[in-house]
Every structure is written in structure tokens, then in C-alpha cells.
Design an enzyme around this catalytic site. Structure first.
Site, PDB file in Angstrom:
ATOM      1  N   CYS A  97       0.817  -1.214   0.000  1.00 54.83           N
ATOM      2  CA  CYS A  97       0.000   0.000   0.000  1.00 54.83           C
ATOM      3  C   CYS A  97       0.852   1.265   0.000  1.00 54.83           C
ATOM      4  O   CYS A  97       0.366   2.347   0.355  1.00 54.83           O
ATOM      5  CB  CYS A  97      -0.915   0.010   1.223  1.00 54.83           C
ATOM      6  SG  CYS A  97      -2.004  -1.423   1.278  1.00 54.83           S
ATOM      7  N   CYS A 132      -5.013   4.891   8.086  1.00 55.02           N
ATOM      8  CA  CYS A 132      -5.291   3.462   8.292  1.00 55.02           C
ATOM      9  C   CYS A 132      -6.325   3.238   9.385  1.00 55.02           C
ATOM     10  O   CYS A 132      -6.818   2.129   9.546  1.00 55.02           O
ATOM     11  CB  CYS A 132      -4.013   2.719   8.632  1.00 55.02           C
ATOM     12  SG  CYS A 132      -3.253   3.241  10.180  1.00 55.02           S
TER      13      CYS A 132
HETATM   14  S1  SF4 Z   1      -2.658  -3.385   6.992  1.00 57.64           S
HETATM   15 FE1  SF4 Z   1      -3.434  -1.637   5.790  1.00 57.64          FE
HETATM   16  S2  SF4 Z   1      -1.573  -0.687   4.992  1.00 57.64           S
HETATM   17 FE2  SF4 Z   1      -1.012  -2.771   5.661  1.00 57.64          FE
HETATM   18  S3  SF4 Z   1      -1.255  -4.119   3.827  1.00 57.64           S
HETATM   19 FE3  SF4 Z   1      -3.210  -4.138   4.942  1.00 57.64          FE
HETATM   20  S4  SF4 Z   1      -4.438  -2.494   3.918  1.00 57.64           S
HETATM   21 FE4  SF4 Z   1      -2.270  -2.152   3.405  1.00 57.64          FE
END
Ligand code: SF4
Length: 246
Positions: free
Chosen positions: A219, A242
Site C-alpha cells: 500500500c 489506516c
Molecule cells: S494493513 Fe493496511 S496498509 Fe497494511 S497491507 Fe493491509 S491495507 Fe495495506
């Protein structure tokens, strides 16, 4: 060199029991008294006020907060959200910080490992439902790690995003039911750089490679010169946070 705590009294023994109408103004007054103080003094205040009940969150994009608190509270617990999706450079930064600073790295671990999550929700959940992925790998582990604490510390800065523009130095975190301390809220990018140079801190190698804001590898992308530094996070959808700071 140890920084003496600034004298801003806060009775933490009754804080959690106060109604919001009393608690929030009390914390706002503390925050106002700390506004304009150097981050080292804010860290010293937080360490002396909350003692062992404090934990310092660090994404390991840099190690400024761990370094600040290592000076005023040697051995302080530093919380790293181990999502399982970090860049190798971020994990190296964590390891160097753990080896060279007087800190104790504590990992917040999701309930499921990646294989278990893939089995239940399918592969690449981050592409299909980043809200759920962030909840499972960041929000829920953080909440469990903060349970029973008196305060947590984050490196949020006001210039990072419009959603962070009014962040207080000290506030009540309703979501996690504890005090949140943000010693770096007024820092500019130049302040960050100056602190790292002055203290010769270990660096996450990705920053110099065009990643001004680093999260999980799936991400996070590089940004172009002049682009919003956070444009590389969850690029391609409207997500900017997030969920751990909102
Ligand atoms: S925890 Fe959030 S930032 Fe990390 S891979 Fe998953 S969606 Fe992406």
C-alpha cells in the site's frame, strides 16, 4: 543529556474516571501549556507523568520518537505494529533501533498470520478491502496493545495531512480510552531532518529512494518530486489514514 520535565501537573489517578466534560478541558489546558515547548521537554513531561504506563508507537520510518524517549526514560517500551507486510528496510530500521537505543521493542501482532488471513478472506485483502485489512493487521492489534496503558505516544505532525492539522499535543483518545501524546506536532520536515543529522540517527533507506511516507509494502509507492508526500499511501483510492489516528 537528560531533559528536565516541564512542570505541568496532571492527576492521572482520577483521569479515566472523570466525565468528558471535566477530563477534556483538563487535558486541553495541559496541551496548551506544552504548546511551543521543545519535543524533548514534552517527552520528559510524558515520561515523568505516566512512568511505566506509557508506550511509544513507532512506524520505523525514522527513529526520532524512540531516540527522544530513550533519553528521558531508558528502556522505554516502543510499539511496532507487525503487520507482516513491511518493507525489509523498515524491519532493518527497527532492528538497528533496538540494537543501538535504550528501548524495548514490543510488537503488536495480528490475531491471524498472513496465511490464516488469506485462507479466511482470500489473498491480497489489501487490494480488495483495505479497511478490513488495516483493521485486522493494525487497528485491532494496536487496541489490544494499548489496553490497560495510561498513555501512548505517536509521531503525528500537523503538516502531514489535512486530517492532522489540528492535532493536540495531549488529548484523550476516546477510541482506546487513554491519553495520547504527540510531541512532534509542530515539527516541519526540516525539523525532522535536523534532528536526525544532529543525533546521527539510523535511517530507513526508503526515504532517500522517494518514499516520504512509509507504510506496508503493498500500500506504499514512491512519490514524484512536488507530489503530496502521503500520495504514495493507498494510492488509487481515497484512503489517507489506516484508522489508528482517526
Ligand atoms: S494493513 Fe493496511 S496498509 Fe497494511 S497491507 Fe493491509 S491495507 Fe495495506
Amino acid at each position: 543529556m537528560t531533559t528536565a520535565p516541564v512542570q505541568v501537573p496532571l492527576d492521572i489517578t482520577t483521569l479515566g474516571d472523570l466525565p468528558a466534560a471535566e477530563r477534556d478541558p483538563a487535558l486541553a489546558a495541559v496541551s496548551a501549556a506544552l504548546e511551543g515547548k521543545p519535543a524533548g521537554e514534552i517527552a520528559a513531561w510524558a515520561a515523568s507523568t505516566f512512568g511505566a504506563d506509557i508506550i511509544v508507537a513507532a512506524s520505523m520510518q525514522d527513529v526520532i520518537l524512540p531516540h527522544l524517549f530513550a533519553q528521558v526514560a531508558p528502556g522505554v517500551e516502543v510499539l511496532f505494529l507487525q503487520t507482516g507486510y513491511h518493507f525489509a528496510e523498515t524491519l532493518r530500521t527497527r532492528d538497528v533501533a533496538a540494537r543501538t537505543l535504550s528501548i524495548t521493542v514490543v510488537e503488536a501482532v495480528p490475531r491471524q498470520n498472513l496465511a490464516e488471513q488469506d485462507a479466511e478472506h482470500g489473498e491480497k485483502l489489501h487490494d480488495r478491502d483495505p479497511n478490513l485489512c488495516c483493521f485486522l493487521r493494525k487497528v485491532d492489534p494496536l487496541a489490544r496493545s494499548l489496553d490497560g496503558r495510561g498513555a501512548w505516544v505517536t509521531g503525528v505532525r500537523r503538516i502531514e495531512a489535512p486530517t492532522r492539522a489540528h492535532t493536540a499535543i495531549v488529548s484523550w483518545d476516546d477510541k482506546h480510552d487513554l491519553v495520547k501524546v504527540n510531541p512532534l506536532v509542530t515539527w516541519s520536515d526540516e525539523d525532522v531532518e535536523a534532528y536526525q543529522v544532529t543525533h546521527d540517527l539510523p535511517r530507513n533507506a526508503l526515504v532517500a529512494q522517494g518514499y516520504p511516507s512509509i507504510g506496508c509494502a503493498p500500500c506504499t509507492r514512491k512519490v514524484s518530486p512536488g507530489e503530496d508526500p502521503r500520495a504514495g499511501r493507498w494510492s488509487g483510492n481515497n484512503r489517507t489514514e489506516c484508522g489508528i489516528h482517526t
